[in-house]
Design an enzyme around this catalytic site. Sequence first.
Site, PDB file in Angstrom:
ATOM      1  N   ASN A   9       5.717  -4.492 -11.304  1.00  0.00           N
ATOM      2  CA  ASN A   9       5.350  -3.076 -11.235  1.00  0.00           C
ATOM      3  C   ASN A   9       5.527  -2.494 -12.629  1.00  0.00           C
ATOM      4  O   ASN A   9       6.652  -2.311 -13.089  1.00  0.00           O
ATOM      5  CB  ASN A   9       6.264  -2.371 -10.217  1.00  0.00           C
ATOM      6  CG  ASN A   9       6.014  -0.879 -10.176  1.00  0.00           C
ATOM      7  OD1 ASN A   9       5.039  -0.389 -10.736  1.00  0.00           O
ATOM      8  ND2 ASN A   9       6.905  -0.161  -9.513  1.00  0.00           N
ATOM      9  N   LYS A  11       4.711   0.422 -13.675  1.00  0.00           N
ATOM     10  CA  LYS A  11       4.998   1.868 -13.668  1.00  0.00           C
ATOM     11  C   LYS A  11       4.155   2.600 -14.735  1.00  0.00           C
ATOM     12  O   LYS A  11       3.035   2.201 -14.971  1.00  0.00           O
ATOM     13  CB  LYS A  11       6.503   2.105 -13.866  1.00  0.00           C
ATOM     14  CG  LYS A  11       7.341   1.245 -12.932  1.00  0.00           C
ATOM     15  CD  LYS A  11       8.792   1.622 -12.919  1.00  0.00           C
ATOM     16  CE  LYS A  11       9.557   0.636 -12.048  1.00  0.00           C
ATOM     17  NZ  LYS A  11      10.942   1.047 -11.828  1.00  0.00           N
ATOM     18  N   HIS A  94       7.274   3.389  -2.955  1.00  0.00           N
ATOM     19  CA  HIS A  94       8.253   3.087  -4.006  1.00  0.00           C
ATOM     20  C   HIS A  94       9.264   4.239  -4.103  1.00  0.00           C
ATOM     21  O   HIS A  94       8.903   5.411  -3.959  1.00  0.00           O
ATOM     22  CB  HIS A  94       7.547   2.883  -5.355  1.00  0.00           C
ATOM     23  CG  HIS A  94       8.459   2.295  -6.376  1.00  0.00           C
ATOM     24  ND1 HIS A  94       9.361   3.065  -7.073  1.00  0.00           N
ATOM     25  CD2 HIS A  94       8.655   1.023  -6.777  1.00  0.00           C
ATOM     26  CE1 HIS A  94      10.058   2.276  -7.875  1.00  0.00           C
ATOM     27  NE2 HIS A  94       9.644   1.030  -7.720  1.00  0.00           N
ATOM     28  N   GLU A  96      10.563   5.712  -6.495  1.00  0.00           N
ATOM     29  CA  GLU A  96      10.242   6.769  -7.473  1.00  0.00           C
ATOM     30  C   GLU A  96       9.212   7.741  -6.903  1.00  0.00           C
ATOM     31  O   GLU A  96       9.236   8.929  -7.210  1.00  0.00           O
ATOM     32  CB  GLU A  96       9.768   6.125  -8.788  1.00  0.00           C
ATOM     33  CG  GLU A  96      10.937   5.488  -9.525  1.00  0.00           C
ATOM     34  CD  GLU A  96      10.597   4.266 -10.353  1.00  0.00           C
ATOM     35  OE1 GLU A  96       9.417   4.046 -10.674  1.00  0.00           O
ATOM     36  OE2 GLU A  96      11.538   3.508 -10.673  1.00  0.00           O
ATOM     37  N   GLU A 166      14.281  -2.543  -1.797  1.00  0.00           N
ATOM     38  CA  GLU A 166      14.725  -2.163  -3.131  1.00  0.00           C
ATOM     39  C   GLU A 166      15.842  -1.130  -3.027  1.00  0.00           C
ATOM     40  O   GLU A 166      15.568   0.077  -2.908  1.00  0.00           O
ATOM     41  CB  GLU A 166      13.558  -1.566  -3.919  1.00  0.00           C
ATOM     42  CG  GLU A 166      12.380  -2.514  -4.072  1.00  0.00           C
ATOM     43  CD  GLU A 166      11.535  -2.139  -5.278  1.00  0.00           C
ATOM     44  OE1 GLU A 166      11.451  -2.964  -6.196  1.00  0.00           O
ATOM     45  OE2 GLU A 166      11.006  -1.023  -5.313  1.00  0.00           O
ATOM     46  N   GLY A 172      16.153  -0.228 -12.011  1.00  0.00           N
ATOM     47  CA  GLY A 172      16.171   0.242 -13.390  1.00  0.00           C
ATOM     48  C   GLY A 172      17.563   0.545 -13.909  1.00  0.00           C
ATOM     49  O   GLY A 172      17.716   1.139 -14.975  1.00  0.00           O
ATOM     50  N   SER A 212      16.429  -4.634 -10.644  1.00  0.00           N
ATOM     51  CA  SER A 212      17.013  -5.289 -11.819  1.00  0.00           C
ATOM     52  C   SER A 212      17.006  -6.818 -11.743  1.00  0.00           C
ATOM     53  O   SER A 212      17.955  -7.471 -12.179  1.00  0.00           O
ATOM     54  CB  SER A 212      18.428  -4.761 -12.067  1.00  0.00           C
ATOM     55  OG  SER A 212      18.399  -3.360 -12.307  1.00  0.00           O
TER      56      SER A 212
HETATM   57  C1  PEP Z   1      10.989  -1.471  -9.296  1.00  0.00           C
HETATM   58  O1  PEP Z   1      10.706  -0.444  -9.862  1.00  0.00           O
HETATM   59  O2  PEP Z   1      10.372  -1.781  -8.250  1.00  0.00           O
HETATM   60  C2  PEP Z   1      12.066  -2.279  -9.848  1.00  0.00           C
HETATM   61  C3  PEP Z   1      12.575  -3.215  -9.105  1.00  0.00           C
HETATM   62  O3  PEP Z   1      12.457  -1.987 -11.124  1.00  0.00           O
HETATM   63  P1  PEP Z   1      13.555  -2.801 -12.018  1.00  0.00           P
HETATM   64  O4  PEP Z   1      13.217  -4.268 -11.873  1.00  0.00           O
HETATM   65  O5  PEP Z   1      13.351  -2.300 -13.394  1.00  0.00           O
HETATM   66  O6  PEP Z   1      14.884  -2.478 -11.443  1.00  0.00           O
END
Ligand code: PEP
Length: 249
Positions: A9, A11, A94, A96, A166, A172, A212
């Site tokens: 992703n 973003k 997601h 966000e 998630e 992040g 992460s």
């Molecule tokens: C995500 O945004 O779906 C995500 C898992 O981000 P990150 O790997 O940066 O934590």
Amino acid sequence: MRNQIVAGNWKMNKTHAETEKLLSELSAKLPNTHAEVMVAPTYVNLLGAVQELESSTIEVIAQNMHFAKNGAYTGEISADMLQDIGVETVIIGHSERRAYFGETDAILKKKVAAALENNMRIMFCFGEELEDRKSGNHFNIVENQLKEALFELEAESWQRIVLAYEPVWAIGTGETASPEQAQEMHAFIRETITKAYNETIANEVSILYGGSVKPGNAAEIFSKPDVDGGLIGGASLVAEDFVAIIRAI
Ligand code: PEP
């Protein structure tokens, strides 16, 4: 046998030129893998990515879409528009989108319905916040997110669903759920789907972990029996790291 998937992703990152560069690096370095590999560039770079990856096994997917077919929704994109340029899979829910753009379970339910109406595949994201985990409420939150958006679907629709668990506190932040925490939640998710539908659907749906994931922790997380791959944010923006994560599966 359910599919294993590694999805990036991107973003709101990468200009047009940077997108082209990352895609060509990925194509050149892509290892042989049984897993499906997907990338989600920004809207303005979707068509270019589809064209650049025409002869590649990497699938280009969208980060979001609106539930309406068309109309007065300034700044939005419909399922028809995505399919028109060759995008068949969309990320919905997601964290966000939920946190910064007010996407509620009710909105997500409409998006899921619209994507399914167009025979698209959905990568549905969900997960608890830090306070939920601290208070021991994480299982309830996850169950509720699934119930509100997905549990009224027809059984056949589940063939078009991929789940991405998630935990918000791990996105992040550099903080990852431990492989045991991921496995525990993924097993709980299958149990919840078994209760709502049946064991076949629960065993056939791919459940990705996101939060992460990096080259250094991917193999251990992916080794857990109910973890079918990952949704990768930050580490998918660097070709070597994303490729290392693909190798880990
Ligand atoms: C995500 O945004 O779906 C995500 C898992 O981000 P990150 O790997 O940066 O934590």
